[in-house]
Design a protein around this motif. Structure first.
Motif, PDB file in Angstrom:
ATOM      1  N   TYR A  35       0.859  -1.189   0.000  1.00 19.18           N
ATOM      2  CA  TYR A  35       0.000   0.000   0.000  1.00 19.18           C
ATOM      3  C   TYR A  35       0.891   1.234   0.000  1.00 19.18           C
ATOM      4  N   THR A  36       0.325   2.337  -0.434  1.00 23.59           N
ATOM      5  CA  THR A  36       1.047   3.605  -0.409  1.00 23.59           C
ATOM      6  C   THR A  36       0.429   4.542   0.617  1.00 23.59           C
ATOM      7  N   VAL A  37       1.250   5.453   1.129  1.00 20.82           N
ATOM      8  CA  VAL A  37       0.750   6.566   1.924  1.00 20.82           C
ATOM      9  C   VAL A  37       0.607   7.761   0.985  1.00 20.82           C
ATOM     10  N   PRO A  38      -0.300   8.688   1.266  1.00 21.31           N
ATOM     11  CA  PRO A  38      -0.437   9.854   0.394  1.00 21.31           C
ATOM     12  C   PRO A  38       0.849  10.670   0.288  1.00 21.31           C
ATOM     13  N   THR A  39       1.479  10.912   1.449  1.00 21.97           N
ATOM     14  CA  THR A  39       2.796  11.533   1.500  1.00 21.97           C
ATOM     15  C   THR A  39       3.360  11.295   2.890  1.00 21.97           C
ATOM     16  N   ASP A  40       4.656  11.237   2.998  1.00 25.46           N
ATOM     17  CA  ASP A  40       5.282  10.920   4.279  1.00 25.46           C
ATOM     18  C   ASP A  40       5.040  12.038   5.284  1.00 25.46           C
ATOM     19  N   GLY A  41       4.836  11.675   6.545  1.00 25.34           N
ATOM     20  CA  GLY A  41       4.690  12.666   7.611  1.00 25.34           C
ATOM     21  C   GLY A  41       3.262  13.123   7.785  1.00 25.34           C
ATOM     22  N   LEU A  42       2.755  13.883   6.842  1.00 24.55           N
ATOM     23  CA  LEU A  42       1.409  14.458   6.956  1.00 24.55           C
ATOM     24  C   LEU A  42       0.338  13.372   6.970  1.00 24.55           C
ATOM     25  N   TYR A  43       0.474  12.374   6.116  1.00 30.40           N
ATOM     26  CA  TYR A  43      -0.513  11.293   5.998  1.00 30.40           C
ATOM     27  C   TYR A  43       0.218   9.953   5.998  1.00 30.40           C
ATOM     28  N   PRO A  44       0.480   9.361   7.161  1.00 32.15           N
ATOM     29  CA  PRO A  44       1.340   8.167   7.227  1.00 32.15           C
ATOM     30  C   PRO A  44       0.620   6.825   7.106  1.00 32.15           C
ATOM     31  N   HIS A  85       3.224  20.002   9.862  1.00 31.49           N
ATOM     32  CA  HIS A  85       3.798  19.605   8.579  1.00 31.49           C
ATOM     33  C   HIS A  85       3.518  20.627   7.482  1.00 31.49           C
ATOM     34  N   VAL A  86       2.412  21.365   7.610  1.00 29.10           N
ATOM     35  CA  VAL A  86       1.947  22.258   6.557  1.00 29.10           C
ATOM     36  C   VAL A  86       1.580  23.601   7.173  1.00 29.10           C
ATOM     37  N   ASP A  87       1.822  24.674   6.424  1.00 34.03           N
ATOM     38  CA  ASP A  87       1.438  26.021   6.838  1.00 34.03           C
ATOM     39  C   ASP A  87      -0.029  26.030   7.268  1.00 34.03           C
ATOM     40  N   PRO A  88      -0.336  26.474   8.503  1.00 30.29           N
ATOM     41  CA  PRO A  88      -1.719  26.462   8.987  1.00 30.29           C
ATOM     42  C   PRO A  88      -2.708  27.197   8.093  1.00 30.29           C
ATOM     43  N   ARG A  89      -2.256  28.194   7.338  1.00 22.17           N
ATOM     44  CA  ARG A  89      -3.196  28.922   6.479  1.00 22.17           C
ATOM     45  C   ARG A  89      -3.657  28.070   5.298  1.00 22.17           C
ATOM     46  N   MET A  90      -3.028  26.914   5.098  1.00 23.61           N
ATOM     47  CA  MET A  90      -3.427  26.004   4.032  1.00 23.61           C
ATOM     48  C   MET A  90      -4.302  24.865   4.552  1.00 23.61           C
ATOM     49  N   GLY A 128      -0.136  22.480   0.545  1.00 23.42           N
ATOM     50  CA  GLY A 128      -0.349  21.205   1.222  1.00 23.42           C
ATOM     51  C   GLY A 128       0.919  20.377   1.230  1.00 23.42           C
ATOM     52  N   GLY A 129       0.757  19.064   1.192  1.00 24.14           N
ATOM     53  CA  GLY A 129       1.899  18.164   1.200  1.00 24.14           C
ATOM     54  C   GLY A 129       2.623  18.145  -0.133  1.00 24.14           C
ATOM     55  N   ALA A 130       3.884  17.779  -0.104  1.00 23.90           N
ATOM     56  CA  ALA A 130       4.677  17.648  -1.327  1.00 23.90           C
ATOM     57  C   ALA A 130       4.827  16.171  -1.682  1.00 23.90           C
ATOM     58  N   THR A 131       5.502  15.883  -2.794  1.00 18.45           N
ATOM     59  CA  THR A 131       5.707  14.506  -3.277  1.00 18.45           C
ATOM     60  C   THR A 131       4.460  13.657  -3.026  1.00 18.45           C
ATOM     61  N   PHE A 132       3.346  14.097  -3.595  1.00 16.32           N
ATOM     62  CA  PHE A 132       2.048  13.530  -3.262  1.00 16.32           C
ATOM     63  C   PHE A 132       1.678  12.395  -4.213  1.00 16.32           C
ATOM     64  N   THR A 133       1.274  11.272  -3.631  1.00 15.68           N
ATOM     65  CA  THR A 133       1.004  10.063  -4.399  1.00 15.68           C
ATOM     66  C   THR A 133      -0.043  10.280  -5.474  1.00 15.68           C
ATOM     67  N   TRP A 134      -1.196  10.815  -5.107  1.00 18.88           N
ATOM     68  CA  TRP A 134      -2.257  10.842  -6.107  1.00 18.88           C
ATOM     69  C   TRP A 134      -2.004  11.879  -7.188  1.00 18.88           C
ATOM     70  N   THR A 135      -1.227  12.904  -6.908  1.00 23.48           N
ATOM     71  CA  THR A 135      -0.865  13.843  -7.954  1.00 23.48           C
ATOM     72  C   THR A 135       0.076  13.167  -8.962  1.00 23.48           C
ATOM     73  N   ALA A 136       1.021  12.380  -8.435  1.00 20.79           N
ATOM     74  CA  ALA A 136       1.894  11.611  -9.316  1.00 20.79           C
ATOM     75  C   ALA A 136       1.092  10.602 -10.134  1.00 20.79           C
ATOM     76  N   ALA A 137       0.113   9.973  -9.508  1.00 20.55           N
ATOM     77  CA  ALA A 137      -0.707   8.980 -10.209  1.00 20.55           C
ATOM     78  C   ALA A 137      -1.516   9.616 -11.328  1.00 20.55           C
ATOM     79  N   VAL A 138      -2.095  10.774 -11.058  1.00 22.64           N
ATOM     80  CA  VAL A 138      -2.882  11.474 -12.071  1.00 22.64           C
ATOM     81  C   VAL A 138      -1.997  11.894 -13.244  1.00 22.64           C
ATOM     82  N   TRP A 139      -0.777  12.298 -12.945  1.00 19.16           N
ATOM     83  CA  TRP A 139       0.153  12.634 -14.024  1.00 19.16           C
ATOM     84  C   TRP A 139       0.409  11.422 -14.911  1.00 19.16           C
ATOM     85  N   LEU A 140       0.766  10.305 -14.318  1.00 18.10           N
ATOM     86  CA  LEU A 140       1.114   9.110 -15.092  1.00 18.10           C
ATOM     87  C   LEU A 140      -0.075   8.558 -15.870  1.00 18.10           C
TER      88      LEU A 140
END
Length: 435
Positions: A29-38, A201-206, A409-421
């Motif tokens: 399984y994958t996590v959405p991104t490390d730290g923010l969503y483990p 992990h992320v700027d509170p304004r986001m 938000g989070g960086a190196t994000f799984t679903w953004t990479a998936a949508v690209w591919l």
């Protein structure tokens, strides 16, 4: 669209997207991104499977199969599976308290007590269609689990035909203005003290505000106190909202489930009845006041009055509704980047705060594919091109400003990479044209 990316190294972006999937892979399984969503998230994981299908079909199936390893006996697939302890995340399994939940049974995977937009059937169907020979046995094994999931949705959440949520997190659009009236009806008295981890992990304004979070945790405690009994929650909770995201993703997944049944030689009668009921329910979400589909607070009967990216999932759901085209065209005309999660001209718009304005690649994937299927070629091309440009210029962020493209938000994000591919990359487009 390729003209927009003539100065972009597409091969390098493809490679980076593949690297992100590998980076976030936890073995099955994958996590959405490390730290923010483990942990493993429901619809994130289905999108991860779609991304893996572009590079490793076997790994794609494993992703979805691992998601269904956490399915409850009543058919519900939780929105989070807590495969491994991680004290850096809140709220964890101790807060959800689902060990003795009604309907859970003997599932060995700790989980939350709510679900998420059920895109799994639709994306599993696409994984299968990418390589039917390799996926036939795995589709057959997964089908009864998908059927049970949809049977639970129809029984527990479709009393009006539209599909309801019992917590904002369940829609995947946590702090969308769609829920403001319903959330105002939640008095967070008695919320136990907590420490948020997301804002570390992320700027509170986001991120959602503390006022939002207090109500999120109150609703978790409310469900936990009732042992996640759907009947008790439906009868007693102040929060029950018919949601376009849940309704339209359920309708599309149900159509795809019927297609699976035909391929597998299974009886699709029950599934077709669900499709008819969901189509009737979708009509209850049409808000003539905004000329688009909208969320409805079932406790008051009021529409949210929120024009959002979810409003335009109607075509993904298979509805051929020209009524929604003028609102879409107007939104595209006033949005530098499509599709904003809330109307930039709305008084509640915030271009960086989570679901109150930013663009999300996964919503663009669903909406853009639906537009293309409905013959809205110009609009579909715009949504796809904007998604590609945002990623190419700003990286694989969780979401982006619709005004200036700022990654958020989070960086190196799984679903953004998936949508690209799977969709946004010119490489994906060439592959689809070749097929």
């Amino acid at each position: 669209m390729t003209d927009i990316l003539t100065d972009i190294d597409v091969a390098a972006l493809d490679a980076e997207a593949r690297r992100i999937l590998e980076l976030n892979d936890r073995g099955g399984y994958t996590v959405p991104t490390d730290g923010l969503y483990p942990y493993q998230w429901n619809w994130d994981s289905a999108f991860a499977g779609l991304g893996f299908a572009a590079v490793n079909n076997d790994r794609a199936w494993t992703e979805v199969e691992t998601l269904f390893s956490g399915q409850w006996d009543n058919g519900m697939v939780p929105h989070i599976l807590f495969h491994r302890p991680d004290p850096g995340y809140f709220p964890g399994p101790d807060v959800w308290g689902t060990e003795d939940a009604v309907g859970r049974g003997a599932c060995a995977v700790a989980s939350s007590g709510i679900s998420q937009p059920p895109v799994a059937a639709s994306l599993a169907w696409r994984i299968y269609r990418a390589d039917p020979a390799a996926g036939a046995d795995r589709l057959r094994a997964l089908f009864p689990k998908l059927l049970a999931y949809h049977r639970w949705i129809m029984a527990a959440r479709a009393e009006t035909g539209a599909v309801v949520i019992t917590h904002p997190w369940e829609a995947g659009r946590d702090n969308a203005p769609d829920w403001d009236e319903a959330m105002a009806g939640v008095d967070p008295v008695g919320v136990q003290p907590y420490t948020r981890r997301d804002t570390g992990h992320v700027d509170p304004r986001m991120r959602p505000t503390k006022e939002d979070y207090d109500r999120y945790i109150w609703l978790v405690q409310f469900g936990r106190d009732r042992k996640w009994d759907e009947a008790a929650i439906a009868a007693e909770s102040p929060f029950r909202v018919a949601d376009p995201t849940m309704s339209f993703t359920t309708l599309r997944s149900t159509r795809d489930l019927a297609a699976m049944a035909e391929v597998l030689g299974e009886d699709a009668g029950e599934i077709r009845n669900w499709v008819a009921r969901l189509e009737e329910g979708a009509e209850t979400l049409w808000n003539p006041g905004i000329g688009a589909y909208d969320a409805k607070n079932l406790r008051t009967g009021n529409f949210a009055g929120s024009l959002s990216n979810a409003s335009f999932l109607c075509w993904w759901a298979g509805l051929r509704d020209d009524r929604a085209v003028p609102a879409l065209d107007a939104l595209l005309a006033r949005s530098p980047f499509a599709l904003p999660s809330h109307d930039p001209e709305g008084p509640k718009f915030d271009h960086l705060r989570y679901w109150r304005g930013p663009v999300w690649g996964v919503m663009n994937y669903l909406a853009g594919n639906g537009m293309e299927e409905a013959g809205l070629a110009e609009q579909a091309d715009r949504v796809r091109a904007d998604t590609a440009r945002l990623i190419a210029e700003n990286g694989f962020a969780e979401y982006f400003s619709p005004i200036d493209g700022t990654p958020a938000g989070g960086a190196t994000f799984t679903w953004t990479a998936a949508v690209w591919l799977a969709w946004a990359s010119p490489s994906a487009i060439r592959g689809q044209k070749k097929d």
